[in-house]
Write an enzyme that holds these catalytic residues in place. Structure first.
Site, PDB file in Angstrom:
ATOM      1  N   GLY A  38       0.699  -1.238  -0.068  1.00  0.00           N
ATOM      2  CA  GLY A  38      -0.150  -0.083   0.028  1.00  0.00           C
ATOM      3  C   GLY A  38       0.841   1.076  -0.212  1.00  0.00           C
ATOM      4  N   GLU A  39       2.174   1.102   0.183  1.00  0.00           N
ATOM      5  CA  GLU A  39       3.028   2.466   0.255  1.00  0.00           C
ATOM      6  C   GLU A  39       2.840   3.002  -1.095  1.00  0.00           C
ATOM      7  OE1 GLU A  39       6.807   1.556   1.370  1.00  0.00           O
ATOM      8  OE2 GLU A  39       6.189   0.988   3.396  1.00  0.00           O
ATOM      9  N   HIS A 130     -16.461  21.956   4.022  1.00  0.00           N
ATOM     10  CA  HIS A 130     -17.358  21.878   5.016  1.00  0.00           C
ATOM     11  C   HIS A 130     -17.467  22.653   6.048  1.00  0.00           C
ATOM     12  CE1 HIS A 130     -20.583  19.585   6.894  1.00  0.00           C
ATOM     13  NE2 HIS A 130     -19.964  19.628   8.125  1.00  0.00           N
ATOM     14  N   ASP A 169     -30.028  21.795   7.823  1.00  0.00           N
ATOM     15  CA  ASP A 169     -29.896  21.953   9.186  1.00  0.00           C
ATOM     16  C   ASP A 169     -29.390  23.585   9.137  1.00  0.00           C
ATOM     17  OD1 ASP A 169     -26.996  22.032   8.235  1.00  0.00           O
ATOM     18  OD2 ASP A 169     -26.955  19.937   8.602  1.00  0.00           O
ATOM     19  N   LYS A 192     -33.013  20.178  13.536  1.00  0.00           N
ATOM     20  CA  LYS A 192     -32.834  18.633  13.979  1.00  0.00           C
ATOM     21  C   LYS A 192     -32.296  18.700  15.347  1.00  0.00           C
ATOM     22  CE  LYS A 192     -29.528  17.862  10.840  1.00  0.00           C
ATOM     23  NZ  LYS A 192     -28.724  17.181   9.904  1.00  0.00           N
ATOM     24  N   ARG A 194     -30.158  15.673  17.545  1.00  0.00           N
ATOM     25  CA  ARG A 194     -29.374  14.243  17.475  1.00  0.00           C
ATOM     26  C   ARG A 194     -30.129  13.440  18.274  1.00  0.00           C
ATOM     27  NH1 ARG A 194     -25.414  12.753  14.681  1.00  0.00           N
ATOM     28  NH2 ARG A 194     -24.910  14.610  13.710  1.00  0.00           N
ATOM     29  N   THR A 223     -23.399  10.113   3.227  1.00  0.00           N
ATOM     30  CA  THR A 223     -24.171   8.625   3.433  1.00  0.00           C
ATOM     31  C   THR A 223     -25.584   8.813   2.678  1.00  0.00           C
ATOM     32  OG1 THR A 223     -25.051   9.377   5.418  1.00  0.00           O
ATOM     33  CG2 THR A 223     -23.039   8.216   5.393  1.00  0.00           C
ATOM     34  N   GLY A 225     -28.244  10.231   4.453  1.00  0.00           N
ATOM     35  CA  GLY A 225     -29.126  10.007   5.249  1.00  0.00           C
ATOM     36  C   GLY A 225     -29.885  11.311   5.680  1.00  0.00           C
TER      37      GLY A 225
END
Length: 316
Positions: A38-39, A130, A169, A192, A194, A223, A225
């Site tokens: 994997g290197e 983000h 949100d 929202k 949690r 995801t 969701g």
């Protein structure tokens, strides 16, 4: 000043090639090798001494592999005598980890910033990170480009005038407001709570959605969701069964499409900040011209036969 050179990592060679076409330059010659364990090893096959070097490498999934490859590029350029190393990271992984959730949690955005700067990167260009706090993790020039104008223009004329822009949100309100400013539409905000580390519940909606189509926006879809729960809440509140989903970064991790692929979803619009997936509901908007414009303003590329430039560069 010597002419700059543009290299492509293995994370998104198609985007790098599109940027190179906008700049009317070839991509730099290099080889990327991965060993059985994997290197990663990067070979630079042309001189970069005393040149400004740009490398296009979003840290998309697999995030850690692409991040280490970016570090390998930076170290190779630094040891080869590059004058300045500019990382073009359209999607910046770990940007969500910009604060400690608990007392003993890491702030991975800061840790990744330290790694990149230590490796020799002297300037970073990214798109709609983000968290706006990401910039504070760096001590080097940091350019955040907004894809909002390009994405908004891509749906102008395709959505009805009674459409509402929906922030899934409170954290997305600022982004939704920017879409609203471009399109001249009202903003609706979902609140929202949690329920667990992985589950949230939409508790109430601020704004009128009854009988109106929705443009549901976010900076990224991972995801799916959040998007799915937001759509359920909108339909439950009486919104029209006509939803367009829009985000800058379409990660669409396994299972995301199944969650979002509802009959009411007309299309999902994302940029090519990471390699796009094949899906009949997915429409991909290129940000190659935006990035090329930012790169051209930062470096010294030959301008012959370059298309009309435009960019929306500024703090995120």
């Amino acid at each position: 000043m010597s002419e700059s050179v543009l290299f492509s990592g293995s994370a998104h060679p198609d985007l790098a090639a599109a940027i190179a076409r906008q700049l009317s330059v070839p991509t730099g010659e290099c080889e990327i090798e991965r060993f059985p364990d994997g290197e990663v090893c990067v070979h630079i096959n042309e001189s970069v001494r005393n040149r400004d070097v740009f490398v296009v490498q979003p840290t998309a999934p697999p995030v850690n592999d692409n991040l280490v490859e970016l570090v390998a590029f930076a170290d190779a350029f630094r040891r080869a005598g590059a004058c300045r190393i500019v990382a073009v990271v359209p999607y910046f992984g770990y940007a969500r980890s910009d604060r400690r959730g608990e007392r003993r949690d890491p702030i991975m955005a800061a840790a990744v910033a330290d790694i990149l700067q230590t490796a020799g990167i002297g300037h970073l260009i990214t798109v709609d990170p983000h968290s706006a706090q990401l910039e504070s993790c760096f001590r080097i020039p940091f350019d955040s480009i907004s894809a909002v104008p390009v994405l908004a223009e891509s749906v102008r004329g395709q959505i009805s005038p009674d459409t509402v822009i929906v922030a899934p949100d409170v954290g997305a309100v600022r982004l939704a407001t920017r879409y609203a400013s471009v399109l001249g539409l009202p903003v609706v905000v979902l609140h929202k709570e949690r329920e667990s580390a992985t589950q949230t519940l939409v508790t109430h909606i601020v704004g009128d959605v009854v009988g109106r189509p929705a443009l549901l926006i976010d900076d990224m879809i991972s995801t799916g969701g959040t998007i799915a729960r937001s759509i359920d809440a909108l339909l439950g509140a009486g919104a029209k069964h006509e939803v367009t989903v829009m985000a800058t970064h379409g990660l669409l991790l396994p299972g995301a499409r199944e969650l979002i692929d509802m009959p009411c979803v007309r299309e999902v619009v994302v940029t090519d900040s990471i390699p796009p997936q094949r899906w009949d509901k997915l429409r991909v908007i290129s940000i190659a011209q935006l990035l090329a414009s930012a790169i051209r303003r930062t470096g010294s590329f030959h301008r012959a036969n370059v298309t009309e430039e435009f960019a929306f560069v500024g703090a995120c």
